[in-house]
Design a protein around this motif. Structure first.
Motif, mmCIF file in Angstrom:
data_model
loop_
_atom_site.group_PDB
_atom_site.id
_atom_site.type_symbol
_atom_site.label_atom_id
_atom_site.label_comp_id
_atom_site.label_asym_id
_atom_site.label_seq_id
_atom_site.Cartn_x
_atom_site.Cartn_y
_atom_site.Cartn_z
ATOM 1 N N ALA A 1 -16.211 -1.279 -1.490
ATOM 2 C CA ALA A 1 -16.106 0.057 -2.074
ATOM 3 C C ALA A 1 -15.361 0.946 -1.096
ATOM 4 O O ALA A 1 -15.683 0.986 0.090
ATOM 5 C CB ALA A 1 -17.491 0.626 -2.350
ATOM 6 N N SER A 2 -14.370 1.660 -1.594
ATOM 7 C CA SER A 2 -13.594 2.550 -0.730
ATOM 8 C C SER A 2 -13.041 3.696 -1.550
ATOM 9 O O SER A 2 -12.894 3.596 -2.763
ATOM 10 C CB SER A 2 -12.443 1.785 -0.061
ATOM 11 N N GLY A 3 -12.759 4.788 -0.858
ATOM 12 C CA GLY A 3 -12.176 5.951 -1.524
ATOM 13 C C GLY A 3 -13.213 7.004 -1.850
ATOM 14 O O GLY A 3 -14.030 6.812 -2.760
ATOM 15 N N GLY A 4 -13.232 8.073 -1.077
ATOM 16 C CA GLY A 4 -14.079 9.210 -1.394
ATOM 17 C C GLY A 4 -15.534 9.067 -1.013
ATOM 18 O O GLY A 4 -16.381 9.838 -1.488
ATOM 19 N N GLY B 1 -7.863 4.911 -2.110
ATOM 20 C CA GLY B 1 -8.207 6.228 -1.600
ATOM 21 C C GLY B 1 -7.069 7.221 -1.738
ATOM 22 O O GLY B 1 -7.220 8.394 -1.381
ATOM 23 N N PHE B 2 -5.936 6.763 -2.291
ATOM 24 C CA PHE B 2 -4.771 7.625 -2.431
ATOM 25 C C PHE B 2 -4.428 7.929 -3.892
ATOM 26 O O PHE B 2 -3.537 8.719 -4.156
ATOM 27 C CB PHE B 2 -3.551 6.970 -1.765
ATOM 28 N N HIS B 3 -5.108 7.306 -4.842
ATOM 29 C CA HIS B 3 -4.757 7.477 -6.254
ATOM 30 C C HIS B 3 -5.414 8.729 -6.819
ATOM 31 O O HIS B 3 -6.599 8.988 -6.561
ATOM 32 C CB HIS B 3 -5.195 6.253 -7.062
ATOM 33 N N PRO B 4 -4.681 9.521 -7.605
ATOM 34 C CA PRO B 4 -5.265 10.758 -8.149
ATOM 35 C C PRO B 4 -6.427 10.522 -9.115
ATOM 36 O O PRO B 4 -7.208 11.441 -9.365
ATOM 37 C CB PRO B 4 -4.085 11.435 -8.860
ATOM 38 N N ALA B 5 -6.548 9.307 -9.652
ATOM 39 C CA ALA B 5 -7.648 9.027 -10.583
ATOM 40 C C ALA B 5 -8.996 8.994 -9.881
ATOM 41 O O ALA B 5 -10.038 9.132 -10.519
ATOM 42 C CB ALA B 5 -7.403 7.691 -11.300
ATOM 43 N N GLY B 6 -8.993 8.812 -8.558
ATOM 44 C CA GLY B 6 -10.248 8.836 -7.814
ATOM 45 C C GLY B 6 -10.492 7.561 -7.045
ATOM 46 O O GLY B 6 -9.660 6.642 -7.032
ATOM 47 N N GLY B 7 -11.662 7.514 -6.416
ATOM 48 C CA GLY B 7 -12.010 6.379 -5.564
ATOM 49 C C GLY B 7 -13.123 5.540 -6.140
ATOM 50 O O GLY B 7 -13.168 5.279 -7.338
ATOM 51 N N ALA B 8 -14.031 5.124 -5.278
ATOM 52 C CA ALA B 8 -15.111 4.229 -5.688
ATOM 53 C C ALA B 8 -16.121 4.943 -6.577
ATOM 54 O O ALA B 8 -16.425 6.118 -6.376
ATOM 55 C CB ALA B 8 -15.817 3.686 -4.455
ATOM 56 N N SER B 9 -16.637 4.208 -7.538
ATOM 57 C CA SER B 9 -17.734 4.710 -8.363
ATOM 58 C C SER B 9 -18.809 3.644 -8.433
ATOM 59 O O SER B 9 -18.528 2.442 -8.313
ATOM 60 C CB SER B 9 -17.271 5.059 -9.779
ATOM 61 N N PHE C 1 0.838 -1.211 0.000
ATOM 62 C CA PHE C 1 0.000 0.000 0.000
ATOM 63 C C PHE C 1 0.869 1.257 0.000
ATOM 64 O O PHE C 1 1.890 1.293 0.702
ATOM 65 C CB PHE C 1 -0.863 -0.026 1.257
ATOM 66 N N PRO C 2 0.484 2.309 -0.737
ATOM 67 C CA PRO C 2 -0.699 2.403 -1.604
ATOM 68 C C PRO C 2 -0.409 2.177 -3.085
ATOM 69 O O PRO C 2 -1.333 2.129 -3.876
ATOM 70 C CB PRO C 2 -1.152 3.849 -1.377
ATOM 71 N N SER C 3 0.859 2.041 -3.473
ATOM 72 C CA SER C 3 1.178 2.038 -4.901
ATOM 73 C C SER C 3 1.026 0.686 -5.572
ATOM 74 O O SER C 3 0.792 0.608 -6.782
ATOM 75 C CB SER C 3 2.614 2.530 -5.124
#
Length: 219
Positions: free
Chosen positions: A184-187, A157-165, A64-66
């Motif tokens: 689901a996680s991130g944002g 939750g750390f990627h610039p592309a975004g989180g869950a959709s 994590f996170p990469s």
């Protein structure tokens, strides 16, 4: 879908603190809040293990996170976490391999972690869905299932592309067909967002703002 209660949603939540600046006192506060909210689990960085959290599931992360760690390093990290009491490990795949279409490498990466952990803990596979095409999301979910994972998970939750959709969760849920869980996680910051993701097929939620999300559901 019947209206979800606060208790229903709490039973799906991994109350999460993965900030690099988090202290032992922060993690202790996280555990206290998790108990007060009645959530299922806490998710913390592996350096915070072992963690005393009676009555709660303890989750952690690997690679994590990469995701850009050697598979053997991810496996060792996961095995050590389980030895230190983790009930669940959320590993990050090599996202670049997925983008390049090398799903054999993705499969091998997950298998290495699964074998290192054994069957003593649940394995969740973070695919960073916002960085992938729909076809890549499907193939990563298939690889996770073949490798013996228990869940597929949208994001760090750390990627610039975004989180869950909603779209990604629905696609992941359709691909695993109930055989694996979908986290689901991130944002996810509101009850409305959480409800949409659950409706799309999420069976677990990774939240850092659990209290805010839960307040939007009826007691």
């Amino acid at each position: 879908m019947a209206q979800l209660s606060r208790r229903d949603v709490a039973a799906m939540i991994d109350h999460t603190l993965l900030a690099p600046e988090a202290t032992a006192a922060d993690v202790s506060a996280l555990v206290d809040e998790a108990r007060a909210l009645g959530v299922l689990a806490v998710c913390v960085s592996p350096a915070m293990l072992p963690l005393r959290a009676p009555g709660l599931t303890v989750a952690t992360v690997a690679g994590f996170p990469s995701g850009k760690h050697h598979s053997l390093v991810k496996g060792s990290e996961a095995r050590l976490a389980v030895d230190q009491g983790a009930d669940e490990v959320d590993m990050v795949i090599d996202i670049g391999a997925a983008v390049a279409g090398d799903f054999n490498a993705v499969l091998s990466d997950i298998i290495t972690v699964r074998e290192a952990m054994g069957d003593r803990a649940l394995l969740k596979v973070i695919i960073e869905s916002a960085a992938l095409s729909d076809a890549a999301i499907v193939e990563c979910c298939r690889a996770a299932e073949r490798a013996g994972a228990n869940f597929v998970k949208t994001s760090t939750g750390f990627h610039p592309a975004g989180g869950a959709s909603v779209h990604a969760v629905r696609l992941m849920a359709e691909t695993v067909g109930g055989r694996l869980g979908v986290k689901a996680s991130g944002g996810i910051r509101t009850s409305a967002a959480a409800a949409e993701l659950i409706s799309a097929g999420a069976t677990r939620l990774g939240l850092s703002r659990s209290r805010d999300v839960l307040e939007g559901f009826p007691a």
